[in-house]
Design a protein around this motif. Sequence first.
Motif, short mmCIF file in Angstrom:
data_model
loop_
_atom_site.label_atom_id
_atom_site.label_comp_id
_atom_site.label_asym_id
_atom_site.label_seq_id
_atom_site.Cartn_x
_atom_site.Cartn_y
_atom_site.Cartn_z
N LYS A 171 3.78 1.56 -1.33
CA LYS A 171 4.28 1.71 -2.71
C LYS A 171 3.24 2.40 -3.58
N LYS A 172 1.96 2.04 -3.44
CA LYS A 172 0.90 2.68 -4.22
C LYS A 172 0.78 4.16 -3.87
N GLU A 218 -7.00 6.49 -1.39
CA GLU A 218 -6.08 5.42 -1.00
C GLU A 218 -5.84 5.42 0.51
N ILE A 229 0.84 -1.20 0.00
CA ILE A 229 0.00 0.00 0.00
C ILE A 229 0.87 1.25 0.00
N GLY A 263 3.47 6.10 -5.43
CA GLY A 263 3.20 6.31 -6.85
C GLY A 263 2.25 7.46 -7.08
#
Length: 459
Positions: free
Chosen positions: A345-346, A442, A343, A349
């Motif tokens: 890493k997302k 997110e 998560i 991004g």
Amino acid sequence: MTENDQYHERLPLEKVFRDPVHRYIHVQHQLILDLINAREFQRLRRIKQLGTASFTFHGAEHSRFTHSLGVYEIARRICDHFMRSYPTKVPGDGGWDDSERLVVLCAALLHDIGHGPYSHTFEHIFHTDHEKITIDILLSPETEVHQILSKVSPDFPEKVASVIDKTYPNPQVVQLISSQIDADRMDYLLRDAYYTGVNYGTFDLTRILRVIRPYKEGIAFRIQGMHAVEDYIVSRYQMYMQVYFHPVSRGMEVTLDHLLKRANRIYDLPETQFKHSFSLLIPFFEKRFTLEDYLKLDDGVLNTYFTLWRDEQDQILSDLATRFLDRKPFKSVTYQKETDLPIIKKLQGLIQKAGYETDYYTALNNSYDLPYDFYRPNQKSRPAQIELIYPDHTLIELSEASDLVKALTGKQHGDERFYVPKEFLKPHSSSEISLFEPLYQEFTRYIKNGAIYHSDEDK
């Protein structure tokens, strides 16, 4: 009387420094007074004891100078107590040999002299080592500190240095300066609690100094004083959890770390054109610094450069300098290292898509502390565990006698945090909300999946 003799003798009239923690610091030797006035020791006035913590606890403006004096004072009191109550009568009997007093007092006073500006963050970026530099200051013939110590005897600087690096042959001396309950820790807990305005770090120093005693293998505490030692262990634990690991202070450390990292990285780029000179940092950027270069730095030097960097053409450098000087700390969420990294890493991004370089605008930060530990046969290094001593001189390790300490023993306490700029978690305008809407979604999903969101808006 020669100068050498003068350094072994006490002053005819002691000097005192008023102190908010200990009331008075008593200086009884010309040697100590000269060391306090040495150039390298005076530099510690310009280095904060708690670095970025003053951005969270506004009273924490105290310096490593004041802390070092406090460590000296506690060590002096212990030496007085040992000499009065436990003097050695036969060599090797475990009593206190007062000929060790000067080396103890000097090591206590000078133990932090190698710290640099914003100590641990600076060390991380430029790969310095404050303990090694402390030894270098003590042993370098060029320093005032070395020249003063050498007047005691030619090998005296080496003796003091060996206490700092824990190779001195008398374990009593080493443990007074560096152990799980030593003069250093006792002073910084009380001093940091005082200046941050909290009660967590307070403990009964007077009682501990009454029950501490020497024995052959080091120092111990009379069993009657166990509760005072328990109080010290709990106070230390609470200070780490509530003050030293405060998420806002760590957010400012992240900002400072990324600021120095950016300056270090772009220094060698041919396209970088700096408007201002920062000559005192160039030896560190070019990895060729000397001890003299190091001793020119303090918190004020770095803060001056940060002010100049506000106006530099590099937008990242300018932005990070502004965030640091204007107290715009990165904000954080806690995460579980074992399960939540995908998560993270997302989220990185999404932050990259928003135009922020993740190397400078995100960080994974962990802070853990071991409140107390004891020796186990399979350990590579042996901690100086706290020993309690009965009237018959038998010993018992602290956690075996105290259920309270046993509950904290051998267990790491702390957390893992993911840091991002404040605007990603707390938008201030409709345009920010629109820009970062995917990121907020997110984060919402992340929180619903069980991670804990920590809001530090009160600071």
